[in-house]
Design a protein around this motif. Structure first.
Motif, PDB file in Angstrom:
ATOM      1  N   ASP A 280       0.837  -1.200   0.000  1.00 51.32           N
ATOM      2  CA  ASP A 280       0.000   0.000   0.000  1.00 51.32           C
ATOM      3  C   ASP A 280       0.873   1.252   0.000  1.00 51.32           C
ATOM      4  OD1 ASP A 280      -1.924   1.922   0.280  1.00 51.32           O
ATOM      5  OD2 ASP A 280      -2.358   1.478   2.385  1.00 51.32           O
TER       6      ASP A 280
ATOM      7  N   VAL B 248      -0.103   4.574   2.128  1.00 48.24           N
ATOM      8  CA  VAL B 248      -0.075   4.677   3.589  1.00 48.24           C
ATOM      9  C   VAL B 248       0.865   5.785   4.042  1.00 48.24           C
ATOM     10  CG1 VAL B 248       1.813   3.069   4.063  1.00 48.24           C
ATOM     11  CG2 VAL B 248      -0.109   3.217   5.660  1.00 48.24           C
TER      12      VAL B 248
ATOM     13  N   SER C  28       5.107  -0.750   7.265  1.00 50.11           N
ATOM     14  CA  SER C  28       3.750  -0.220   7.120  1.00 50.11           C
ATOM     15  C   SER C  28       3.089  -0.512   5.774  1.00 50.11           C
ATOM     16  CB  SER C  28       3.752   1.291   7.381  1.00 50.11           C
ATOM     17  OG  SER C  28       4.015   1.567   8.734  1.00 50.11           O
TER      18      SER C  28
ATOM     19  N   GLY D 162      -4.651   4.922   4.221  1.00 48.51           N
ATOM     20  CA  GLY D 162      -4.131   3.673   3.682  1.00 48.51           C
ATOM     21  C   GLY D 162      -5.241   2.717   3.272  1.00 48.51           C
TER      22      GLY D 162
END
Length: 329
Positions: free
Chosen positions: A106, A109, A199, A253
């Motif tokens: 992602d 994010v 993350s 996100g």
């Protein structure tokens, strides 16, 4: 760089970014390798093992905390060199046998790692011929009777952590990190700080937070993770407890409101893909540069040609002139 985490546990930092671990079984000369680093790390790991133990040594097995490329990148080569199995949680098998892809990273994010995640390869090496499933009915991982494994998903479906109760040593994989993942200088310099790991690859934030809380409850005295330096003493338990009690979710996100769902065959459900503005911005910048270049060429092509000076009269036209007579007079 080699550091000792605890008795019989050694961390090898590869390219200042990713860690692998040599863990002695308790029987002299026997050991297990946790994770295998990035692709192309096999020679460095073999050389470190030969130096740490004895030339020509080999582990009883290779155990993966999970199957992301920076953890299983050299597994195939090392398994072939040493003729040993690679062991992973059953939920990781679809990904490390090329039958499925992990939930997409992602990039929305936010952060430096998220930016770079756009360019990371998605397909992994195929370990079909060498990988075995971790026996879920056993509390202890193979060859390591003093240790127990814990399932800590969120970053990867079958992510594992390992804990030795006798001295409270924790190997946490990517359930968290021991350096600030969002700071490139911190990662390169190995500045210790217990923080959220990976993350852009965390597909279930609720599971990530629960996994950190589970590991914080162990009250570890020494910690080694997939990324970052070894942390020992009171700072280990205190730092992990602080992260568990103040686990910060990202402001945005893809997986924040709704996680990806996985099962034994791979990804079952993905939330809608968010708009990633960077490709459009990059395209706009590229179009702007192209337009500027075309304009420069067009304008440059229409520039007036520089005036050439009139040719000087030749020597032949003046050499016969009479003294005091001006040519053309």
């Amino acid at each position: 760089m080699m550091d000792q985490v605890a008795a019989g546990v050694y961390q090898l930092r590869i390219k200042r970014f990713v860690n692998v671990y040599f863990v002695e079984t308790g029987t002299p000369g026997e050991w297990v390798l946790f994770d295998t680093g990035l692709p192309g790390s096999d020679k460095e790991i073999i050389a470190a093992a030969d130096k740490l133990f004895f030339p020509g040594t080999r582990p009883e097995a290779i155990i993966l905390t999970h199957g992301h490329l920076d953890h299983m990148g050299s597994a195939k080569e090392l398994a072939a060199h040493w003729n040993v199995p690679v062991i992973a949680h059953p939920l990781e098998l679809p990904y490390v046998t090329a039958k499925a892809l992990y939930p997409p990273s992602d990039p929305t994010v936010g952060g430096s790692l998220a930016f770079m995640s756009r360019f990371f390869p998605k397909q992994l090496p195929d370990l079909t011929d060498v990988v075995e499933a971790l026996p879920l009915g056993e509390e202890h991982p193979p060859y390591l009777a003093q240790w127990r494994w814990l399932h800590v998903p969120g970053h990867a479906p079958g992510q594992l952590a390992f804990f030795r109760e006798a001295d409270r040593t924790l190997l946490g994989g990517d359930a968290f990190a021991t350096t600030n993942h969002e700071s490139i200088p911190a990662v390169l310099l190995g500045i210790p700080e217990i923080s959220v790991a990976g993350s852009p690859f965390n597909y279930d934030w609720a599971q990530c937070r629960q996994s950190v809380q589970t590991l914080a409850d162990l009250n570890p005295a020494a910690i080694g993770c997939g990324h970052g330096p070894v942390i020992k003493g009171p700072a280990a338990a205190a730092g992990l407890r602080k992260l568990a009690d103040n686990y910060q979710l990202p402001a945005q996100g893809r997986y924040l409101a709704e996680p990806a769902r996985t099962d034994a065959s791979g990804v079952e459900h993905l939330p809608p893909k968010p708009v990633d503005k960077l490709p459009k911005q990059a395209a706009a910048i590229g179009a702007g540069l192209l337009l500027a270049g075309a304009t420069w060429l067009l304008v440059g092509g229409r520039r007036k040609k520089p005036k050439h000076p009139k040719p000087a009269k030749s020597y032949a036209s003046t050499r016969h002139a009479k003294p005091g007579h001006r040519p053309g007079a």
